[in-house]
Design a protein around this motif. Structure first.
Motif, mmCIF file in Angstrom:
data_model
loop_
_atom_site.group_PDB
_atom_site.id
_atom_site.type_symbol
_atom_site.label_atom_id
_atom_site.label_comp_id
_atom_site.label_asym_id
_atom_site.label_seq_id
_atom_site.Cartn_x
_atom_site.Cartn_y
_atom_site.Cartn_z
ATOM 1 N N ILE A 285 0.842 -1.204 0.000
ATOM 2 C CA ILE A 285 0.000 0.000 0.000
ATOM 3 C C ILE A 285 0.871 1.246 0.000
ATOM 4 O O ILE A 285 0.587 2.219 -0.711
ATOM 5 C CB ILE A 285 -0.962 -0.016 1.204
ATOM 6 N N LEU A 286 1.964 1.230 0.771
ATOM 7 C CA LEU A 286 2.876 2.366 0.801
ATOM 8 C C LEU A 286 3.520 2.592 -0.562
ATOM 9 O O LEU A 286 3.636 3.728 -1.029
ATOM 10 C CB LEU A 286 3.948 2.160 1.866
ATOM 11 N N THR A 287 3.912 1.523 -1.227
ATOM 12 C CA THR A 287 4.505 1.637 -2.561
ATOM 13 C C THR A 287 3.502 2.206 -3.555
ATOM 14 O O THR A 287 3.837 3.095 -4.350
ATOM 15 C CB THR A 287 4.989 0.257 -3.041
ATOM 16 N N ILE A 288 2.286 1.716 -3.518
ATOM 17 C CA ILE A 288 1.243 2.228 -4.419
ATOM 18 C C ILE A 288 0.973 3.706 -4.138
ATOM 19 O O ILE A 288 0.823 4.507 -5.064
ATOM 20 C CB ILE A 288 -0.043 1.387 -4.290
ATOM 21 N N ALA A 289 0.945 4.081 -2.874
ATOM 22 C CA ALA A 289 0.708 5.480 -2.512
ATOM 23 C C ALA A 289 1.846 6.372 -2.994
ATOM 24 O O ALA A 289 1.606 7.475 -3.504
ATOM 25 C CB ALA A 289 0.537 5.610 -1.001
ATOM 26 N N LEU A 290 3.079 5.913 -2.867
ATOM 27 C CA LEU A 290 4.215 6.706 -3.324
ATOM 28 C C LEU A 290 4.235 6.861 -4.843
ATOM 29 O O LEU A 290 4.502 7.957 -5.361
ATOM 30 C CB LEU A 290 5.521 6.073 -2.847
ATOM 31 N N VAL A 291 3.931 5.788 -5.552
ATOM 32 C CA VAL A 291 3.886 5.857 -7.019
ATOM 33 C C VAL A 291 2.761 6.786 -7.474
ATOM 34 O O VAL A 291 2.938 7.596 -8.391
ATOM 35 C CB VAL A 291 3.734 4.442 -7.619
ATOM 36 N N THR A 292 1.621 6.695 -6.826
ATOM 37 C CA THR A 292 0.486 7.555 -7.160
ATOM 38 C C THR A 292 0.813 9.022 -6.896
ATOM 39 O O THR A 292 0.528 9.895 -7.719
ATOM 40 C CB THR A 292 -0.758 7.139 -6.368
ATOM 41 N N THR A 293 1.444 9.289 -5.759
ATOM 42 C CA THR A 293 1.828 10.658 -5.427
ATOM 43 C C THR A 293 2.844 11.210 -6.426
ATOM 44 O O THR A 293 2.728 12.353 -6.871
ATOM 45 C CB THR A 293 2.405 10.713 -4.005
ATOM 46 N N CYS B 157 2.221 15.053 -13.178
ATOM 47 C CA CYS B 157 1.089 15.598 -13.953
ATOM 48 C C CYS B 157 0.805 17.047 -13.577
ATOM 49 O O CYS B 157 0.525 17.876 -14.453
ATOM 50 C CB CYS B 157 -0.150 14.739 -13.744
ATOM 51 N N ALA B 158 0.875 17.364 -12.296
ATOM 52 C CA ALA B 158 0.632 18.740 -11.855
ATOM 53 C C ALA B 158 1.698 19.681 -12.395
ATOM 54 O O ALA B 158 1.389 20.788 -12.849
ATOM 55 C CB ALA B 158 0.587 18.806 -10.332
ATOM 56 N N LEU B 159 2.957 19.246 -12.366
ATOM 57 C CA LEU B 159 4.029 20.083 -12.903
ATOM 58 C C LEU B 159 3.895 20.268 -14.413
ATOM 59 O O LEU B 159 4.139 21.365 -14.930
ATOM 60 C CB LEU B 159 5.390 19.490 -12.555
#
Length: 51
Positions: free
Chosen positions: A10-18, A24-26
């Motif tokens: 879950i932590l890995t998925i959260a980091l990749v998503t972030t 994308c924001a940049l």
């Protein structure tokens, strides 16, 4: 042990998503600041109609 693996996944998925959202924001901020110049340069080179 199973909870540790699940938490790490879950932590890995959260980091990749972030990281993806940050990129994308940049890209969006860059497009908002320089989009007209990019489009004008495409028109000048004749590539705007190919998009």
């Amino acid at each position: 042990m199973f909870r540790t693996l699940q938490r790490d996944k879950i932590l890995t998925i959260a980091l990749v998503t972030t990281a993806t959202l940050l990129v994308c924001a940049l890209a969006f901020i860059g497009w908002m600041q320089h989009g007209s110049a990019i489009f004008i340069s495409l028109i000048d080179s004749g590539l705007a109609y190919c998009l």
